[in-house]
Write an enzyme that holds these catalytic residues in place. Sequence first.
Site, PDB file in Angstrom:
ATOM      1  CB  SER A 143      -0.239  37.288   4.274  1.00 31.67           C
ATOM      2  OG  SER A 143       0.642  36.257   3.896  1.00 31.67           O
ATOM      3  CE1 TYR A 156       3.951  40.958   3.627  1.00 29.35           C
ATOM      4  CE2 TYR A 156       3.586  38.752   4.505  1.00 29.35           C
ATOM      5  CZ  TYR A 156       3.304  39.732   3.565  1.00 29.35           C
ATOM      6  OH  TYR A 156       2.368  39.492   2.581  1.00 29.35           O
TER       7      TYR A 156
END
Length: 261
Positions: A143, A156
């Site tokens: 990401s 995350y």
Amino acid sequence: MAYTIDLTGKTAVITGSNSGIGLGIAWELARAGADVVLNSFTDREEDHALAREIAEETGVTARYIKADMSKGDACRQLIADAGRCDILINNAGIQHVAPIPDFPVEKWDAIIAINLSSAFHTTAAALPMMRQAGWGRIINISSAHGLTASPFKSAYIAAKHGIVGLTKTTALETAQEPITANTICPGYVLTPLVEAQIPDTMKEYDMSREDVIKNVMLERQPSKEFATVEQLGGTATFLCSDAAAQITGTAISVDGGWTAL
Ligand code: NAD
């Protein structure tokens, strides 16, 4: 020599691919000729229907295999059940948002397991198959949050940074073999999950759909456009091509300029 992308005869295993980015990547790899194995933790008729649709449209062999990526044994079993794995796409992922003192321990554990440890287990199981076949491509979906941080997404961001590091180590361990390992770092992508958040955010901020997209969701994405699952599929397909044979250990951003800021 002109480079073309023909993945006929290769088998791709894509974790977390019954929706969103994983499904988009599966479609693009199938369009390039690869047989595909779809995966998630459910075992519904519609999961298997997705594989049938890909097979009917593209002519490749497509299967759906249930396996829970939060469990190491199940990750390794997925690769064993696939039978071969020339292309491994580690895509399964979940999110939870909370300040660190309030972050539920079970959410931390689940995010680290699904978003990071699963890629370790599938890679460990797939590498011997790739070595046997004499060719392999490992593509880990991180990401923009694998390269930058935001508050309240500790698990995350730790997992997505970890994926970038795991990819570099995988690339070094395979550097002198016809196997590459790379990370793709998407910015905001309009998946069904993200689309579903738009109405609530419109209400919360009393904003139009366009304002929510540009000023809330894409605040940090300079292009002010979502990346698409097709673009991510195209990037993954390129990384499987011969032209990308010397690209290994990199983190490729598909983020509209987010990480250039
Ligand atoms: P999504 O929710 O549509 O896809 C996540 C996939 O993971 C689904 O197929 C889901 O079933 C699967 N999954 C979840 N838990 C699982 C488990 N325990 N076992 C097996 N599969 C499991 O979301 P998405 O946006 O397509 O996200 C895909 C990946 O891309 C994730 O790793 C996410 O972090 C990453 N990503 C997404 C965006 C975005 O804006 N959408 C941006 C950057 C990175």
